[in-house]
Design a protein around this motif. Structure first.
Motif, PDB file in Angstrom:
ATOM      1  N   HIS A 150       7.980   2.419  -5.411  1.00  0.00           N
ATOM      2  CA  HIS A 150       7.770   1.421  -4.344  1.00  0.00           C
ATOM      3  C   HIS A 150       7.125   0.156  -4.867  1.00  0.00           C
ATOM      4  O   HIS A 150       6.821  -0.739  -4.086  1.00  0.00           O
ATOM      5  N   ASN A 151       6.848   0.132  -6.165  1.00  0.00           N
ATOM      6  CA  ASN A 151       6.206  -1.028  -6.764  1.00  0.00           C
ATOM      7  C   ASN A 151       4.964  -1.462  -5.984  1.00  0.00           C
ATOM      8  O   ASN A 151       4.891  -2.582  -5.477  1.00  0.00           O
ATOM      9  N   ALA A 205       0.876  16.956 -12.472  1.00  0.00           N
ATOM     10  CA  ALA A 205       1.169  16.598 -11.085  1.00  0.00           C
ATOM     11  C   ALA A 205       0.694  15.180 -10.792  1.00  0.00           C
ATOM     12  O   ALA A 205       1.351  14.430 -10.070  1.00  0.00           O
ATOM     13  N   VAL A 206      -0.453  14.799 -11.388  1.00  0.00           N
ATOM     14  CA  VAL A 206      -0.967  13.443 -11.193  1.00  0.00           C
ATOM     15  C   VAL A 206       0.057  12.434 -11.689  1.00  0.00           C
ATOM     16  O   VAL A 206       0.385  11.462 -11.006  1.00  0.00           O
ATOM     17  N   LEU A 207       0.606  12.692 -12.876  1.00  0.00           N
ATOM     18  CA  LEU A 207       1.569  11.747 -13.442  1.00  0.00           C
ATOM     19  C   LEU A 207       2.874  11.739 -12.653  1.00  0.00           C
ATOM     20  O   LEU A 207       3.516  10.700 -12.513  1.00  0.00           O
ATOM     21  N   ARG A 208       3.258  12.915 -12.107  1.00  0.00           N
ATOM     22  CA  ARG A 208       4.450  12.948 -11.255  1.00  0.00           C
ATOM     23  C   ARG A 208       4.244  12.049 -10.042  1.00  0.00           C
ATOM     24  O   ARG A 208       5.129  11.303  -9.640  1.00  0.00           O
ATOM     25  N   CYS A 209       3.023  12.115  -9.466  1.00  0.00           N
ATOM     26  CA  CYS A 209       2.714  11.283  -8.294  1.00  0.00           C
ATOM     27  C   CYS A 209       2.820   9.798  -8.636  1.00  0.00           C
ATOM     28  O   CYS A 209       3.381   9.023  -7.861  1.00  0.00           O
ATOM     29  N   THR A 210       2.260   9.408  -9.785  1.00  0.00           N
ATOM     30  CA  THR A 210       2.295   7.980 -10.117  1.00  0.00           C
ATOM     31  C   THR A 210       3.730   7.525 -10.365  1.00  0.00           C
ATOM     32  O   THR A 210       4.099   6.413 -10.014  1.00  0.00           O
ATOM     33  N   THR A 221       0.850  -1.192   0.000  1.00  0.00           N
ATOM     34  CA  THR A 221       0.000   0.000   0.000  1.00  0.00           C
ATOM     35  C   THR A 221       0.883   1.238   0.000  1.00  0.00           C
ATOM     36  O   THR A 221       2.073   1.167   0.251  1.00  0.00           O
ATOM     37  N   ILE A 222       0.260   2.361  -0.267  1.00  0.00           N
ATOM     38  CA  ILE A 222       1.005   3.598  -0.461  1.00  0.00           C
ATOM     39  C   ILE A 222       0.858   4.483   0.765  1.00  0.00           C
ATOM     40  O   ILE A 222      -0.183   4.524   1.404  1.00  0.00           O
ATOM     41  N   ASP A 223       1.922   5.172   1.085  1.00  0.00           N
ATOM     42  CA  ASP A 223       1.950   6.131   2.179  1.00  0.00           C
ATOM     43  C   ASP A 223       0.777   7.102   2.054  1.00  0.00           C
ATOM     44  O   ASP A 223       0.470   7.573   0.969  1.00  0.00           O
ATOM     45  N   SER A 224       0.132   7.399   3.188  1.00  0.00           N
ATOM     46  CA  SER A 224      -1.037   8.279   3.093  1.00  0.00           C
ATOM     47  C   SER A 224      -0.655   9.670   2.593  1.00  0.00           C
ATOM     48  O   SER A 224      -1.444  10.346   1.947  1.00  0.00           O
ATOM     49  N   LEU A 225       0.584  10.084   2.864  1.00  0.00           N
ATOM     50  CA  LEU A 225       1.019  11.400   2.374  1.00  0.00           C
ATOM     51  C   LEU A 225       1.024  11.442   0.849  1.00  0.00           C
ATOM     52  O   LEU A 225       0.609  12.412   0.232  1.00  0.00           O
ATOM     53  N   GLU A 226       1.497  10.346   0.253  1.00  0.00           N
ATOM     54  CA  GLU A 226       1.538  10.302  -1.206  1.00  0.00           C
ATOM     55  C   GLU A 226       0.139  10.302  -1.796  1.00  0.00           C
ATOM     56  O   GLU A 226      -0.112  10.902  -2.831  1.00  0.00           O
ATOM     57  N   LEU A 227      -0.771   9.610  -1.114  1.00  0.00           N
ATOM     58  CA  LEU A 227      -2.157   9.593  -1.579  1.00  0.00           C
ATOM     59  C   LEU A 227      -2.765  10.989  -1.501  1.00  0.00           C
ATOM     60  O   LEU A 227      -3.485  11.416  -2.395  1.00  0.00           O
ATOM     61  N   ASP A 231      -4.094  -2.182  -7.174  1.00  0.00           N
ATOM     62  CA  ASP A 231      -5.492  -2.382  -6.802  1.00  0.00           C
ATOM     63  C   ASP A 231      -5.744  -1.841  -5.400  1.00  0.00           C
ATOM     64  O   ASP A 231      -6.724  -1.149  -5.158  1.00  0.00           O
ATOM     65  N   SER A 232      -4.824  -2.114  -4.471  1.00  0.00           N
ATOM     66  CA  SER A 232      -5.095  -1.615  -3.120  1.00  0.00           C
ATOM     67  C   SER A 232      -4.903  -0.103  -3.036  1.00  0.00           C
ATOM     68  O   SER A 232      -5.531   0.544  -2.204  1.00  0.00           O
ATOM     69  N   VAL A 233      -4.070   0.464  -3.922  1.00  0.00           N
ATOM     70  CA  VAL A 233      -3.977   1.927  -3.949  1.00  0.00           C
ATOM     71  C   VAL A 233      -5.322   2.513  -4.386  1.00  0.00           C
ATOM     72  O   VAL A 233      -5.829   3.461  -3.784  1.00  0.00           O
ATOM     73  N   LEU A 234      -5.922   1.894  -5.417  1.00  0.00           N
ATOM     74  CA  LEU A 234      -7.240   2.367  -5.863  1.00  0.00           C
ATOM     75  C   LEU A 234      -8.270   2.224  -4.747  1.00  0.00           C
ATOM     76  O   LEU A 234      -9.097   3.102  -4.538  1.00  0.00           O
TER      77      LEU A 234
END
Ligand code: ZN
Length: 559
Positions: A274-275, A263-268, A243-249, A279-282
């Motif tokens: 972190h590979n 900015a969205v693409l920079r985030c991804t 799963t992804i850090d809540s800050l990144e989300l 699905d769990s990020v979504l």
């Protein structure tokens, strides 16, 4: 003593220890305490909700040396040996591995013999739906005339695969999926008594990813503790679960809310390092959107929300939250068939931006437009509308304009002809046959009813620009036009395009076919086709010749 895995160690030994399933426990307790026992029980439910655990406790209740009750002593030799899995009169069968006819027959042949040490011989058949037809027949024979000293406890994840003849002879209990809260409470209890340091976020992450199964939750907990060197730490748990850090989300949501595709693409890009399990990020993204939606409809003082959710809920419109949520749900469905998970994830995010209603970014600006204006000339100043130039918007497609792509997509896609686009959207384009077709689809999308639908259907689109629509209405349909219907149509157009639209309807003969005329023409054509096909039909002709019948042309209806 060697290390025992948590799922094993914390396996409930009494009904009281069980998490959830109170509806089933209540029924079983009553049956045991009032001596109203059935000879066959079927426990259904998804994996890890406690079917076999419940069956083993029931076996203890039936065989405890202190007598049949819902509270077995847990100390007598029967209780102890059942807990240790070596009680001779508890026969555990895994149907998945024992589906052969002969073996089942042997099993059923032994049913008639009395128990060797216990009060009852208990057959616990797990995954019973895996039985073959012959095995089910053998089981059915026994269930039809069960010896009094035998109890059957069947467990399955797929009750639909069990023959009705078997189902009708069992008392069926459906074990429920455990909620994340129920699992979290149990994890807290386990961690406390195991004296393992932990934090709330880690516990919540594990509870959610266990997907209703306490056994899975405890296995994950075991792993996480090993990973965190005896402690439960958010960073390690996230890495383990993907799963992804809540800050990144938060950052990602921030970018989505401001409609900033780059900015969205920079985030991804950053996330991809972190590979993660996309699905769990979504799923996490969806759960944040859900909390934002709740925050928007409930007074924020009434619920406890973190500041981030609260702040975002003011900056994003309710419609966009719904849209993002819907696109996210669809994105999860598409993920397994995407070329690779990251592509699927990125496309989902781009789609969220691309499908946003044209031109309006902030709820304030949207509200200003949605506000009904009594004076049709009052228009929104262009600077009030912050445009988001992302992807092709739906309305642009309808009006036939060229799309403006997100900058990042532009890099790969051929450059759109900007001059042409500007000329088209700012100037006024002439009506063509194709635009009539579009007028029909605009009417359909506005979901008009009654008189205003009639009016729209008899109009043809003469001219249009970004904020002006000019329709013509044939003089013989003039009676359809009055101020009320015109206002309704203007409102519907504004709702449809999310901006102020100046509507003009003039009375003159349309030079293109109106949707109503098109419909009438198509109906005529279908009628003619039906008539000519019937007239040419051999059977009809034969009847005309043999019986002197005539074809009643008025009765012909196209199918
Ligand atoms: Zn006992």
């Amino acid at each position: 003593m060697s290390y025992q895995v948590l799922a094993r160690k914390w396996r409930p030994k009494t009904f009281e220890d069980m998490v959830g399933q109170s509806h089933v426990l209540q029924a079983l307790t009553n049956a045991l305490d009032n001596d109203r026992l059935h000879h066959a029980y079927l426990f259904t439910g998804t994996r890890g909700v406690g079917k076999t655990t419940l069956a083993r406790i029931l076996a203890k209740c039936l065989n405890c040396e202190q007598g049949v009750s819902s509270t077995p002593c847990g100390e007598c030799s029967a209780c102890v040996s059942i807990d240790e899995g070596r009680f001779v009169d508890l026969i555990e069968v895994d149907a998945a591995s024992r589906a052969k006819v002969d073996e089942t027959r042997d099993l059923m042949d032994n049913v008639q013999y009395a128990p060797s040490v216990g009060r009852y011989k208990v057959y616990l058949i797990d995954e019973v739906h895996m039985f073959s037809g012959h095995s089910f027949n053998a089981l059915l024979k026994t269930l039809e005339e069960p010896p009094p000293h035998v109890k059957f406890l069947l467990a399955t994840t797929e009750s639909k695969k069990i023959p009705v003849t078997i189902l009708s002879r069992c008392l069926q209990f459906n074990l429920k999926h455990l909620s994340a809260e129920q699992i979290e409470t149990q994890l807290e209890k386990v961690l406390e008594s195991e004296a393992v340091e932990s934090d709330a976020i880690s516990r919540s992450l594990i509870s959610k990813s266990a997907d209703g199964s306490l056994r899975d939750a405890l296995s994950l907990l075991d792993q996480a503790i090993a990973y965190g060197d005896g402690r439960l730490q958010e960073a390690q748990v996230r890495t383990m679960l993907g799963t992804i850090d809540s800050l990144e989300l938060n950052e990602l949501l921030e970018a989505l809310v401001s409609g900033d595709a780059q900015a969205v693409l920079r985030c991804t890009d950053h996330m991809a390092e972190h590979n993660p399990d996309y699905d769990s990020v979504l799923v996490e993204l969806l759960s944040i959107l859900q909390r934002i939606a709740i925050c928007q409809i409930v007074d924020s003082d009434d619920i406890e929300q973190d500041e981030m959710i609260n702040a975002l809920s003011h900056r994003i419109s309710k419609e966009d939250v719904q849209l993002y949520y819907q696109v996210g749900i669809m994105g999860r469905k598409d993920l397994p068939v995407a070329p690779d998970p990251r592509t699927g994830f990125e496309m989902t995010l781009i789609r969220m931006l691309a499908f946003r209603p044209a031109g309006v970014a902030t709820p304030e600006a949207r509200e200003a437009i949605a506000r009904p204006t009594t004076n049709k000339t009052a228009k929104i100043k262009p600077e009030e509308i912050k445009t988001v130039e992302t992807g092709q918007t739906h309305s642009e497609k309808l009006w036939g304009n060229k799309a403006v792509n997100t900058e990042s997509v532009q890099a790969e896609a051929p450059q759109p002809d900007v001059t042409e686009k500007n000329a088209e959207s700012e100037g006024t384009s002439k009506v063509s046959a194709e635009v009539t077709g579009n007028w029909q689809s605009i009417i359909d999308e506005m979901a008009l009813v009654g008189l205003v639908k009639e009016l729209a259907g008899h109009c043809a689109l003469k001219e249009h620009s970004k904020d002006k629509v000019h329709l013509v209405l044939s003089p013989d349909k003039e009676h359809l036009l009055n101020q009320t219907q015109k206002d309704r149509l203007a409102n519907a157009l504004e709702m449809r395009f999310g901006r102020g639209i100046q509507l003009k309807i003039s009375i003159e003969e349309p030079d293109a076919e109106t949707p109503a005329q098109k419909k009438a023409r198509e109906e005529r054509e279908r009628q003619q086709a039906a008539e000519s096909s019937l007239k040419g039909d051999d059977n009809v002709r034969a009847m005309e010749e043999m019986f002197g019948a005539t074809l009643d042309e008025k009765s012909i209806r196209p199918v």
